[in-house]
Design an enzyme around this catalytic site. Structure first.
Site, short mmCIF file in Angstrom:
data_model
loop_
_atom_site.label_atom_id
_atom_site.label_comp_id
_atom_site.label_asym_id
_atom_site.label_seq_id
_atom_site.Cartn_x
_atom_site.Cartn_y
_atom_site.Cartn_z
N ASN A 222 -10.94 -2.63 -5.14
CA ASN A 222 -10.54 -1.71 -5.86
C ASN A 222 -10.95 -1.56 -7.17
O ASN A 222 -10.56 -0.21 -8.04
CB ASN A 222 -8.72 -2.11 -6.22
CG ASN A 222 -7.91 -1.77 -4.67
OD1 ASN A 222 -7.14 -2.80 -4.66
ND2 ASN A 222 -8.40 -0.82 -4.20
N ARG B 279 -1.17 9.04 -9.88
CA ARG B 279 -1.09 7.89 -9.16
C ARG B 279 -0.53 6.68 -9.95
O ARG B 279 0.05 5.75 -9.26
CB ARG B 279 -2.66 7.50 -8.68
CG ARG B 279 -2.98 8.43 -7.82
CD ARG B 279 -4.68 8.21 -7.42
NE ARG B 279 -4.55 6.95 -6.74
CZ ARG B 279 -4.41 6.62 -5.40
NH1 ARG B 279 -4.43 7.61 -4.52
NH2 ARG B 279 -4.30 5.24 -5.04
N ASP C 159 0.59 -1.27 0.13
CA ASP C 159 0.00 -0.06 -0.04
C ASP C 159 0.75 1.24 -0.09
O ASP C 159 1.82 1.31 0.45
CB ASP C 159 -1.03 -0.02 1.25
CG ASP C 159 -2.24 1.01 1.17
OD1 ASP C 159 -2.32 1.57 -0.07
OD2 ASP C 159 -2.53 1.45 2.28
N ASN D 47 1.27 3.35 -2.98
CA ASN D 47 1.64 3.93 -4.34
C ASN D 47 0.92 5.00 -4.65
O ASN D 47 1.81 6.14 -5.29
CB ASN D 47 1.38 2.72 -5.44
CG ASN D 47 2.08 1.54 -5.23
OD1 ASN D 47 2.81 1.19 -4.52
ND2 ASN D 47 1.30 0.69 -6.02
N ARG E 255 0.10 7.80 -2.61
CA ARG E 255 0.42 8.94 -2.12
C ARG E 255 1.99 9.01 -2.15
O ARG E 255 2.36 10.07 -2.25
CB ARG E 255 0.27 8.45 -0.33
CG ARG E 255 -1.15 8.80 -0.02
CD ARG E 255 -1.39 8.13 1.43
NE ARG E 255 -1.52 6.88 1.31
CZ ARG E 255 -1.31 5.71 2.27
NH1 ARG E 255 -1.10 6.13 3.52
NH2 ARG E 255 -1.59 4.53 1.87
C1 IPE Z 1 -5.13 -2.75 -0.01
O1 IPE Z 1 -4.97 -1.41 0.00
C2 IPE Z 1 -5.35 -3.48 -1.25
C3 IPE Z 1 -4.15 -3.53 -1.85
C4 IPE Z 1 -3.10 -3.17 -1.44
C5 IPE Z 1 -4.16 -4.28 -3.05
P1 IPE Z 1 -6.13 -0.26 -0.31
O2 IPE Z 1 -5.76 0.86 -0.47
O3 IPE Z 1 -7.17 -0.76 -1.35
O4 IPE Z 1 -6.93 -0.42 1.21
P2 IPE Z 1 -7.78 0.72 1.87
O5 IPE Z 1 -8.73 1.38 0.99
O6 IPE Z 1 -6.90 1.77 2.51
O7 IPE Z 1 -8.33 -0.11 3.12
C1 IPE Z 2 -1.57 0.27 -3.33
O1 IPE Z 2 -1.49 1.49 -3.33
C2 IPE Z 2 -1.92 -0.53 -4.65
C3 IPE Z 2 -3.46 -0.96 -4.81
C4 IPE Z 2 -4.23 -0.71 -4.05
C5 IPE Z 2 -3.92 -1.19 -6.20
P1 IPE Z 2 -2.59 2.65 -3.20
O2 IPE Z 2 -2.97 2.96 -4.72
O3 IPE Z 2 -3.72 2.25 -2.47
O4 IPE Z 2 -1.89 3.74 -2.72
P2 IPE Z 2 -2.37 4.96 -1.63
O5 IPE Z 2 -3.02 4.10 -0.59
O6 IPE Z 2 -3.78 5.71 -2.36
O7 IPE Z 2 -1.50 5.70 -1.50
MG MG Z 3 -4.01 2.41 -0.53
#
Ligand code: IPE
Ligand code: IPE
Ligand code: MG
Length: 229
Positions: A64, A29, A16, A18, A20
């Site tokens: 997602n 993003r 998690d 990516n 940000r």
């Molecule tokens: C969890 O991250 C899913 C993956 C890393 C694939 P999210 O970014 O989707 O989770 P939440 O929404 O913060 O709970």
């Molecule tokens: C994790 O990074 C990857 C996936 C959930 C696909 P995020 O895309 O959730 O990154 P943040 O949490 O918004 O920073």
């Molecule tokens: Mg996330």
């Protein structure tokens, strides 16, 4: 004597942060996902050098799909690119790849590539589970539905465990979540009953082999009781 309870056979990562990470750099993003995909390959390779039997990563959840189409498409394109090269690495590194999640939602060509990669690598020794369209609740419901299909009228814990997407792997010993959130977000709901949890603020694209070492060091200092004394 080495304490057997501390043996790390299976490590799992909630990748998690990516988005940000990219935002901090005033980048879209999607760029964070691109760099995150490189981190994923590096971390998997590093775990292989540590001789860890099974590695699981959470790449895309059943939730997602709610994200903007552009972001979803970018992640799926990265996944498709990865599928084009993965098998070569899997065979070289003796790794069996398993995709966790319902594959029926993917376009035919992608699904075929996933199945081919799984099939070609199926006799390799180490396991890499990639959660894509993965949800822990979906996985349990799927397992129960398989039991029903087989005509069972009463089920045991083992019946469910044996029908999870992760059935080829031991239970995860350590679950690492990057990105500073302290939650499970529908990851390995059944399997995590006695997993050790490690949370770090490091955003996934910045996550390094030293960070893996740090997580394992903390894991080794934990006392796993499994409900005993
Ligand atoms: C969890 O991250 C899913 C993956 C890393 C694939 P999210 O970014 O989707 O989770 P939440 O929404 O913060 O709970
Ligand atoms: C994790 O990074 C990857 C996936 C959930 C696909 P995020 O895309 O959730 O990154 P943040 O949490 O918004 O920073
Ligand atoms: Mg996330």
């Amino acid at each position: 004597m080495a304490d057997k309870t501390k043996a790390l056979r299976h490590i799992a990562f909630i990748m998690d942060g990516n988005g940000r990470w990219a935002k901090k750099r005033l980048m879209p993003r999607e760029y964070g996902h691109k760099v995150g995909a490189e981190t994923f390959k590096n971390i998997v390779k590093y775990c292989r050098t540590l001789d860890i039997e099974a590695v699981t990563v959470y790449a895309f959840s059943t939730e997602n799909w709610k994200r903007p189409e552009r972001e979803v498409n970018a992640i799926m394109a990265l996944f498709s690119d990865y599928l084009d090269v993965a098998i070569k690495d899997m065979m070289k590194e003796n790794v069996r790849i398993v995709f966790l999640g319902d594959k029926s939602v993917f376009p035919n060509n992608l699904r075929k590539k996933m199945e081919q990669t799984e099939d070609e690598s199926k006799n390799n020794k180490y396991i890499l589970n990639v959660g894509i369209n993965y949800g822990g609740r979906d996985e349990i419901v799927n397992a129960v539905n398989l039991c029903i299909k087989e005509g069972m009228t009463k089920i045991t814990e083992d019946d469910i465990t044996e029908r999870l997407y992760t059935k080829a792997s031991p239970m995860p010993d350590l679950i690492v979540r990057t990105g500073g959130e302290y939650r499970i977000s529908n990851f390995l709901m059944w399997q995590s009953a006695y997993s050790e949890l490690y949370f770090t603020d490091v955003l996934w694209p910045d996550f390094s082999s030293e960070d893996v070492d740090r997580a394992i060091e903390v894991f080794n200092s934990r006392n796993r009781r499994y409900g005993g004394v």
